[in-house]
Write an enzyme that holds these catalytic residues in place. Structure first.
Site, PDB file in Angstrom:
ATOM      1  N   LYS A 145       0.836  -1.215   0.000  1.00 43.87           N
ATOM      2  CA  LYS A 145       0.000   0.000   0.000  1.00 43.87           C
ATOM      3  C   LYS A 145       0.866   1.259   0.000  1.00 43.87           C
ATOM      4  O   LYS A 145       0.502   2.266  -0.607  1.00 43.87           O
ATOM      5  CB  LYS A 145      -0.963  -0.012   1.183  1.00 43.87           C
ATOM      6  CG  LYS A 145      -1.998  -1.124   1.043  1.00 43.87           C
ATOM      7  CD  LYS A 145      -3.380  -0.770   1.524  1.00 43.87           C
ATOM      8  CE  LYS A 145      -4.356  -1.795   0.965  1.00 43.87           C
ATOM      9  NZ  LYS A 145      -5.698  -1.726   1.416  1.00 43.87           N
ATOM     10  N   LYS A 189      -4.414  -8.891  -7.593  1.00 42.32           N
ATOM     11  CA  LYS A 189      -5.723  -9.303  -7.101  1.00 42.32           C
ATOM     12  C   LYS A 189      -6.747  -8.201  -7.365  1.00 42.32           C
ATOM     13  O   LYS A 189      -6.387  -7.018  -7.413  1.00 42.32           O
ATOM     14  CB  LYS A 189      -5.653  -9.640  -5.612  1.00 42.32           C
ATOM     15  CG  LYS A 189      -5.564  -8.451  -4.694  1.00 42.32           C
ATOM     16  CD  LYS A 189      -6.124  -8.750  -3.315  1.00 42.32           C
ATOM     17  CE  LYS A 189      -6.361  -7.421  -2.599  1.00 42.32           C
ATOM     18  NZ  LYS A 189      -7.403  -7.392  -1.649  1.00 42.32           N
ATOM     19  N   LYS A 207     -10.553  -2.743  -4.835  1.00 45.62           N
ATOM     20  CA  LYS A 207     -11.395  -1.558  -5.027  1.00 45.62           C
ATOM     21  C   LYS A 207     -10.571  -0.375  -5.511  1.00 45.62           C
ATOM     22  O   LYS A 207     -11.041   0.456  -6.259  1.00 45.62           O
ATOM     23  CB  LYS A 207     -12.045  -1.161  -3.700  1.00 45.62           C
ATOM     24  CG  LYS A 207     -13.009  -2.169  -3.160  1.00 45.62           C
ATOM     25  CD  LYS A 207     -13.661  -1.624  -1.901  1.00 45.62           C
ATOM     26  CE  LYS A 207     -13.902  -2.699  -0.875  1.00 45.62           C
ATOM     27  NZ  LYS A 207     -12.739  -2.993  -0.016  1.00 45.62           N
TER      28      LYS A 207
HETATM   29  N1  AQP Z   1      -9.442 -10.135  -4.985  1.00 49.20           N
HETATM   30  C1  AQP Z   1      -9.912 -10.735  -3.908  1.00 49.20           C
HETATM   31  N2  AQP Z   1     -10.091 -12.074  -3.893  1.00 49.20           N
HETATM   32  C2  AQP Z   1     -10.591 -12.708  -2.802  1.00 49.20           C
HETATM   33  N3  AQP Z   1     -10.945 -12.060  -1.670  1.00 49.20           N
HETATM   34  C3  AQP Z   1     -10.793 -10.726  -1.639  1.00 49.20           C
HETATM   35  N4  AQP Z   1     -11.041  -9.803  -0.687  1.00 49.20           N
HETATM   36  C4  AQP Z   1     -10.709  -8.591  -1.163  1.00 49.20           C
HETATM   37  N5  AQP Z   1     -10.224  -8.681  -2.412  1.00 49.20           N
HETATM   38  C5  AQP Z   1     -10.267 -10.001  -2.740  1.00 49.20           C
HETATM   39  C6  AQP Z   1     -11.601 -10.105   0.620  1.00 49.20           C
HETATM   40  O1  AQP Z   1     -12.708  -9.245   0.829  1.00 49.20           O
HETATM   41  C7  AQP Z   1     -12.798  -8.935   2.212  1.00 49.20           C
HETATM   42  C8  AQP Z   1     -12.918  -7.454   2.379  1.00 49.20           C
HETATM   43  O2  AQP Z   1     -11.744  -6.828   1.905  1.00 49.20           O
HETATM   44  P1  AQP Z   1     -11.422  -5.340   2.355  1.00 49.20           P
HETATM   45  O3  AQP Z   1     -12.375  -4.431   1.761  1.00 49.20           O
HETATM   46  O4  AQP Z   1     -11.398  -5.251   3.817  1.00 49.20           O
HETATM   47  O5  AQP Z   1      -9.955  -5.031   1.987  1.00 49.20           O
HETATM   48  P2  AQP Z   1      -9.052  -5.468   0.845  1.00 49.20           P
HETATM   49  O6  AQP Z   1      -8.695  -6.905   0.962  1.00 49.20           O
HETATM   50  O7  AQP Z   1      -7.914  -4.527   0.899  1.00 49.20           O
HETATM   51  O8  AQP Z   1      -9.998  -5.268  -0.404  1.00 49.20           O
HETATM   52  P3  AQP Z   1      -9.724  -4.376  -1.620  1.00 49.20           P
HETATM   53  O9  AQP Z   1     -10.883  -4.462  -2.510  1.00 49.20           O
HETATM   54  O10 AQP Z   1      -8.404  -4.740  -2.198  1.00 49.20           O
HETATM   55  O11 AQP Z   1      -9.713  -2.933  -1.002  1.00 49.20           O
HETATM   56  P4  AQP Z   1      -8.661  -1.786  -1.142  1.00 49.20           P
HETATM   57  O12 AQP Z   1      -8.424  -1.590  -2.615  1.00 49.20           O
HETATM   58  O13 AQP Z   1      -9.313  -0.618  -0.512  1.00 49.20           O
HETATM   59  O14 AQP Z   1      -7.429  -2.215  -0.407  1.00 49.20           O
HETATM   60  C9  AQP Z   1     -11.557  -9.510   2.896  1.00 49.20           C
HETATM   61  O15 AQP Z   1     -11.912 -10.730   3.537  1.00 49.20           O
HETATM   62  C10 AQP Z   1     -10.636  -9.771   1.741  1.00 49.20           C
HETATM   63  O16 AQP Z   1      -9.769 -10.859   2.013  1.00 49.20           O
END
Ligand code: AQP
Length: 327
Positions: free
Chosen positions: A111, A191, A194
């Site tokens: 990040k 992966k 968002k």
């Molecule tokens: N690509 C993914 N594949 C499988 N699981 C995923 N999760 C997120 N992306 C994937 C799972 O979704 C839950 C919530 O995630 P989060 O919003 O708390 O944070 P994150 O993992 O950081 O998700 P993002 O979409 O990648 O958000 P940003 O871009 O803001 O960092 C978790 O259980 C995560 O494992």
């Protein structure tokens, strides 16, 4: 009944990675566990969102969680900042967490690389707040995707340290593996996320999804429709694994290998199959959006139960670490 805790950040629109990696499991697990599901808005602050956008995202993510099938009569659904004990416990745990442990977290490195202009302390201590989120509810299990497993290991280490220093207080949380631990983004390289602009939104219409799929990476060796493809290396084919029946997948694989089926047609089939999942979710979301007071009531009810449980834990924690005045 054993307890689970999990969260999702309101950092943008929910995508099918969140749905397959987290929400599908939440829906399944809410029947077997005393479930706490949180929209973790304090974590989202690490990305310094616009205040109005954050408020909107909290509601939209809550709507997505409910529209995906999480039942607020079964699970406790709440917004993290509605329960002030999260930050109180995070501070206690921070005072127990060696700097070196946080330095090893790959998500922080990742990040920091993606937001070099805002490498804040919250981003660094994020896993400690995440540990507090879990142990505040004395959760036995935590369903997460692969990206969160290192944080979970740190949470377990912190629990062991707390229990060693202050006496047995928290259960060591175990990971519940997801059936889709790492859904790749449309770029096929990282992966789905968002904040990476590589996502298929859970609320997108079929047209919007098809537009994105058109530009999505497929088998890199298949440059023309007449080239024979290798489904195993195609990111689009990996999505079929989640949305398409086995018999249709076999047909698609055979068509790709023999060059009888082009990538665009393969993408259209995927889009159609996705729509059978996303369509009903979109409808339920529209219904929830049309009744904002009902959503407020659900989140307030969830927060009240979460606060009561969190306060029980904090009374114990404060007593153990020596906070508060008592003769
Ligand atoms: N690509 C993914 N594949 C499988 N699981 C995923 N999760 C997120 N992306 C994937 C799972 O979704 C839950 C919530 O995630 P989060 O919003 O708390 O944070 P994150 O993992 O950081 O998700 P993002 O979409 O990648 O958000 P940003 O871009 O803001 O960092 C978790 O259980 C995560 O494992």
């Amino acid at each position: 009944m054993a307890r689970i805790m999990s969260g999702v950040q309101p950092t943008g629109n929910l995508h099918i990675g969140n749905y397959l990696g987290a929400l599908v499991n939440w829906v399944r697990l809410q029947a077997e566990y005393d479930a706490f599901f949180s929209i973790v808005d304090l974590h989202a602050l690490t990305q310094r969102p616009d205040p109005e956008a954050l408020r909107r995202a909290v509601r939209e993510v809550a709507i997505g969680v409910l529209a995906s099938g999480v039942d607020p009569d079964r699970a406790t659904v709440f917004v993290q900042s509605h329960v002030p004990q999260h930050t109180e416990l995070a501070w206690v745990l921070m005072c127990l967490t060696p700097l070196g442990d946080l330095n090893r977290m790959t998500q922080f490195k990742d990040k920091s690389h993606h937001q070099p202009e805002n490498v804040n302390t919250g981003l660094f201590t994020y896993p400690v707040l995440q540990t507090a989120d879990i142990v505040l509810y004395r959760a036995d299990r935590v369903p997460v995707g692969e990206d969160q497993e290192q944080h979970l290991e740190l949470a377990r280490e912190t629990v062991r340290r707390f229990n060693h220093v202050y006496g047995e207080t928290f259960p060591e949380p175990q990971v519940v593996k997801s059936n889709a631990p790492r859904v790749m983004g449309l770029d096929g390289e990282s992966k789905m996320s968002k904040s990476r602009n590589n996502e298929i939104g859970l609320f997108e219409t079929a047209d919007e999804t098809m537009q994105k799929l058109r530009g999505a990476k497929t088998d890199p060796a298949r440059l023309r429709k007449t080239d024979k493809g290798t489904p195993e290396v195609c990111n689009i084919f990996s999505y079929h694994g989640f949305f398409t029946s086995e018999s249709q997948r076999e047909e698609i694989a055979a068509g790709c290998r023999s060059a009888q089926l082009g990538c665009v047609d393969c993408k259209k089939m995927l889009c159609q199959n996705m729509e059978t999942v996303k369509g009903p979710i979109r409808e339920r979301a529209a219904e929830l959006r049309s009744k904002p007071k009902d959503l407020d009531a659900i989140l307030e009810r969830g927060a009240a139960r979460a606060r009561a449980e969190a306060e029980k834990t904090m009374e114990m924690v404060r007593a153990r670490v020596g906070l508060g005045v008592r003769a």
